[in-house]
Motif scaffolding. Structure first.
Motif, mmCIF file in Angstrom:
data_model
loop_
_atom_site.group_PDB
_atom_site.id
_atom_site.type_symbol
_atom_site.label_atom_id
_atom_site.label_comp_id
_atom_site.label_asym_id
_atom_site.label_seq_id
_atom_site.Cartn_x
_atom_site.Cartn_y
_atom_site.Cartn_z
ATOM 1 N N CYS A 110 1.878 -0.894 1.077
ATOM 2 C CA CYS A 110 0.677 -0.904 0.241
ATOM 3 C C CYS A 110 -0.545 -0.870 1.154
ATOM 4 C CB CYS A 110 0.648 -2.152 -0.633
ATOM 5 S SG CYS A 110 -0.923 -2.331 -1.499
ATOM 6 N N CYS A 138 -2.709 -4.453 0.411
ATOM 7 C CA CYS A 138 -2.250 -5.792 0.821
ATOM 8 C C CYS A 138 -1.176 -5.727 1.897
ATOM 9 C CB CYS A 138 -1.735 -6.566 -0.389
ATOM 10 S SG CYS A 138 -0.139 -5.960 -0.989
ATOM 11 N N CYS A 189 1.006 -1.607 -7.123
ATOM 12 C CA CYS A 189 1.569 -2.641 -6.254
ATOM 13 C C CYS A 189 1.726 -3.926 -7.065
ATOM 14 C CB CYS A 189 0.647 -2.865 -5.061
ATOM 15 S SG CYS A 189 1.150 -4.259 -4.047
ATOM 16 N N LYS A 200 2.153 -6.804 -5.950
ATOM 17 C CA LYS A 200 1.530 -7.965 -5.296
ATOM 18 C C LYS A 200 0.017 -8.012 -5.546
ATOM 19 C CE LYS A 200 5.408 -8.845 -2.889
ATOM 20 N NZ LYS A 200 6.222 -7.744 -3.424
ATOM 21 N N CYS A 201 -0.636 -6.838 -5.422
ATOM 22 C CA CYS A 201 -2.105 -6.882 -5.461
ATOM 23 C C CYS A 201 -2.692 -5.923 -6.499
ATOM 24 C CB CYS A 201 -2.673 -6.538 -4.086
ATOM 25 S SG CYS A 201 -2.545 -4.810 -3.655
ATOM 26 N N HIS A 227 -2.804 -2.766 -6.485
ATOM 27 C CA HIS A 227 -3.363 -1.515 -5.966
ATOM 28 C C HIS A 227 -2.722 -0.336 -6.710
ATOM 29 C CE1 HIS A 227 -4.755 1.516 -3.134
ATOM 30 N NE2 HIS A 227 -3.516 1.993 -3.101
#
Ligand SMILES: [Zn+2]
Length: 283
Positions: free
Chosen positions: A45, A48, A64, A66-67, A69
Motif C-alpha cells: 500500500c 500505509c 486497503c 488497513k488505511c 487507500h
C-alpha cells in the motif's frame, strides 16, 4: 519458503517477515491458504506501506483494509463491480482515435496509440454503455487512467457525448466516473473542443430534467475537470484524490503564492463547496 522472486514491483524485497502474518485471514484454513499463495502477489500500500495479498485487495474493491487507500481501478473492472451481472451493453466499443495531426514527439501518436491498445486491451481511455445499478437503468461512462493517462481526445469526447445523448433520448440518468490528466495534447484543438461538446450535451440532458452524477477518482485534472467532471448535479469524489485544473507547481510558480495545505485534494474541494460529498467505494 520457495516463493519465486518474480514481478519485483509487486514482491516485497524480504518475504520472510511478512508471510507469517497472512494466515490470520481465515481461521482453520491457514495451511490451505499458505499453499494457495503461488507467487509474488503481494502489493504494498503506497499510503500505509502494509503488504496486501492481491486477492484480498480485489475482494475489498481495491481499497486497503488497513488505511482505506483507494488503489486505481481499470474501467472494465469498475464497471464489473458496479453494474448488475449481464446488464451492461457497451456503446461504440470499436471507436478508435486517428492521428489527424500526424503528431510526432519523442515517438509518434500513432505508435503510442498502438502500444496502449496492446498493453491495456482498451480502444481508448473511456468505456461507455447502458446498464443497471440495482433496479436503476443508467448511462454509464468510466475512464481508465492506464490508457495514455486517461487523456481526453476526440474518441473520449465523442463516446461520452453519444452516451449523454443516449441518456437524454432514453430518459436515463448519466453517471461518469472520471480519472484523467486532461485533454490529449496529441490531438491539439480536436481534444480541446471536446470540452465544449460534452458540456453542451450535458446542458441538453439537464434541460430534460435528468440527473447527472459525476464521480471523481484519483487523479482528475485539467480539461476534464474544466468540463463534464464538474457539471454534475451531484459531484462525488474518492477520499484523498488529486483533483484540480493546472498542477499545483504551475499555480505556485505563476502566482508566487504559498498554496494552502491539502490544496487540490478532494477533502479540500469538499470544504470549499465544489463536491457534494466524498464517497468510499465500498459504500
Ligand atoms: Zn494502506
Amino acid at each position: 519458503m520457495g516463493v519465486p522472486q518474480v514481478e519485483p514491483a509487486l514482491t516485497p524485497p524480504s518475504i520472510k517477515p511478512i508471510l507469517p502474518k497472512k494466515p490470520n485471514m481465515g481461521s482453520g484454513k491457514t495451511r490451505t491458504k499458505k499453499r494457495d499463495i503461488p507467487e509474488g502477489l503481494w502489493i504494498k500500500c503506497p499510503s500505509c506501506e502494509a503488504m496486501i495479498f492481491d486477492k484480498e485487495l480485489d475482494e475489498n474493491l481495491k481499497i486497503c483494509s488497513k488505511c482505506s487507500h483507494h488503489f486505481p481501478i481499470g474501467a472494465r473492472e469498475r464497471i464489473h463491480s458496479l453494474v448488475e451481472t449481464c446488464t451492461f451493453q457497451e456503446l461504440d466499443a470499436d471507436m478508435e482515435s486517428v492521428d489527424v495531426l500526424a503528431f510526432k514527439g519523442a515517438s509518434t501518436y500513432k505508435s503510442k496509440l498502438d502500444s496502449y491498445r496492446k498493453s491495456t486491451t482498451l480502444k481508448d481511455a473511456v468505456v461507455t454503455g447502458l446498464g443497471k445499478i440495482g433496479p436503476h437503468r443508467v448511462a454509464l461512462g468510466v475512464m481508465d487512467f492506464t490508457f495514455l493517462g486517461g487523456s481526453m481526445g476526440s474518441v473520449v469526447g465523442e463516446k461520452l457525448t453519444r452516451l449523454i445523448e443516449r441518456g437524454t433520448s432514453n430518459n436515463l440518468p448519466v453517471i461518469i466516473i472520471s480519472t484523467s490528466g486532461g485533454a490529449r495534447m496529441y490531438e491539439g484543438m480536436f481534444s480541446l473542443m471536446q470540452m465544449a461538446k460534452t458540456s453542451a450535451a450535458l446542458a441538453y440532458h439537464a434541460q430534460h430534467r435528468l440527473a447527472y452524477i459525476s464521480i471523481l477518482t484519483h487523479p482528475t485534472m485539467a480539461g476534464v475537470m474544466a468540463s463534464y467532471a464538474t457539471l454534475g448535479d451531484l459531484i462525488l469524489a474518492e477520499p484523498k484524490a488529486m483533483i484540480g485544473f493546472a498542477g499545483a507547481r504551475v499555480i505556485k510558480d505563476t502566482t508566487q503564492a504559498e498554496l494552502p495545505p491539502g490544496f487540490q485534494t478532494s477533502e479540500f474541494l469538499l470544504d470549499h463547496g465544489l463536491m457534494t460529498r466524498l464517497c468510499h467505494a465500498r459504500k
